[in-house]
Design a protein around this motif. Structure first.
Motif, mmCIF file in Angstrom:
data_model
loop_
_atom_site.group_PDB
_atom_site.id
_atom_site.type_symbol
_atom_site.label_atom_id
_atom_site.label_comp_id
_atom_site.label_asym_id
_atom_site.label_seq_id
_atom_site.Cartn_x
_atom_site.Cartn_y
_atom_site.Cartn_z
ATOM 1 N N PRO A 1 0.838 -1.210 0.000
ATOM 2 C CA PRO A 1 0.000 0.000 0.000
ATOM 3 C C PRO A 1 0.869 1.255 0.000
ATOM 4 N N GLU A 2 0.343 2.303 -0.616
ATOM 5 C CA GLU A 2 1.076 3.574 -0.641
ATOM 6 C C GLU A 2 1.156 4.159 0.754
ATOM 7 N N GLN A 3 2.281 4.806 1.034
ATOM 8 C CA GLN A 3 2.462 5.467 2.315
ATOM 9 C C GLN A 3 2.833 6.919 2.071
ATOM 10 N N VAL A 4 2.389 7.762 2.973
ATOM 11 C CA VAL A 4 2.772 9.164 2.916
ATOM 12 C C VAL A 4 3.979 9.326 3.831
ATOM 13 N N ILE A 5 5.046 9.849 3.283
ATOM 14 C CA ILE A 5 6.256 10.093 4.065
ATOM 15 C C ILE A 5 6.455 11.598 4.124
ATOM 16 N N CYS A 6 6.494 12.154 5.318
ATOM 17 C CA CYS A 6 6.683 13.594 5.493
ATOM 18 C C CYS A 6 8.141 13.864 5.851
ATOM 19 N N LEU A 7 8.786 14.690 5.074
ATOM 20 C CA LEU A 7 10.174 15.047 5.299
ATOM 21 C C LEU A 7 10.273 16.500 5.727
ATOM 22 N N VAL A 8 11.190 16.798 6.635
ATOM 23 C CA VAL A 8 11.424 18.171 7.074
ATOM 24 C C VAL A 8 12.345 18.817 6.042
ATOM 25 N N PRO A 9 11.846 19.792 5.274
ATOM 26 C CA PRO A 9 12.649 20.372 4.186
ATOM 27 C C PRO A 9 14.008 20.900 4.646
ATOM 28 N N GLU A 10 14.051 21.532 5.816
ATOM 29 C CA GLU A 10 15.316 22.100 6.291
ATOM 30 C C GLU A 10 16.375 21.032 6.533
ATOM 31 N N LEU A 11 15.936 19.801 6.786
ATOM 32 C CA LEU A 11 16.885 18.726 7.041
ATOM 33 C C LEU A 11 17.172 17.891 5.797
ATOM 34 N N CYS A 12 16.529 18.218 4.683
ATOM 35 C CA CYS A 12 16.685 17.438 3.461
ATOM 36 C C CYS A 12 17.476 18.166 2.386
ATOM 37 N N SER A 13 17.867 19.387 2.622
ATOM 38 C CA SER A 13 18.601 20.150 1.618
ATOM 39 C C SER A 13 20.041 19.656 1.530
ATOM 40 N N MET A 14 20.510 19.468 0.311
ATOM 41 C CA MET A 14 21.897 19.087 0.130
ATOM 42 C C MET A 14 22.763 20.312 0.418
ATOM 43 N N THR A 15 23.757 20.139 1.221
ATOM 44 C CA THR A 15 24.651 21.246 1.546
ATOM 45 C C THR A 15 26.077 20.837 1.232
ATOM 46 N N GLY A 16 26.932 21.821 1.105
ATOM 47 C CA GLY A 16 28.333 21.529 0.850
ATOM 48 C C GLY A 16 28.595 21.177 -0.597
ATOM 49 N N LEU A 17 29.751 20.616 -0.823
ATOM 50 C CA LEU A 17 30.176 20.241 -2.163
ATOM 51 C C LEU A 17 30.430 18.745 -2.216
#
Length: 132
Positions: A4-20
């Protein structure tokens, strides 16, 4: 049987790629192009910040978003008195260097060993009431 499909909620501030990425960090041309934007004089930084604040303050949507967080950007820079410090001596395991006027010791950091590595065991997550 299909899952079954699931809704996954992600915190945008913790999902941003940072650095190089390692590839970008090892590419001399990328680092040279990046340095043009990161190693600027205090006057250039002042002009860039004032321009940014002006652009944000002239954009109604941006002002509304800041206002919803109880924030506003002042067009005036904070004036403060400072003093110039002497260059710091950076100590490595087997060597010491003077950081120099640019305080750039990246090359030495890559080739020298630290005195002792410190594990990051405790973390702190800061958030506002609005985030809850």
């Amino acid at each position: 049987e299909e899952e079954p499909e699931q809704v996954i909620c992600l915190v945008p501030e913790l999902c941003s790629m940072t650095g190089l990425t390692d590839k970008a960090r090892n590419d001399f041309r990328v680092m040279k192009d990046l340095a043009v934007h990161t190693r600027i004089s205090p006057n250039q930084r002042d002009v860039a910040i004032r321009k940014f604040v002006s652009v944000v303050n002239s954009n109604e949507k941006a002002k509304e978003e800041l206002s919803s967080w109880g924030l506003a950007l002042s067009p005036n820079m904070l004036q403060t008195t400072g003093r110039k410090l002497l260059s710091e001596k950076i100590h490595f395991k087997d060597n010491s260097i003077v950081a120099g006027l640019e305080a750039d010791w990246n090359k030495e950091l890559i080739k020298e060993h630290v005195i002792s590595a410190v594990p990051l065991r405790k973390w702190l997550l800061v958030f506002t009431k609005r985030d809850t």
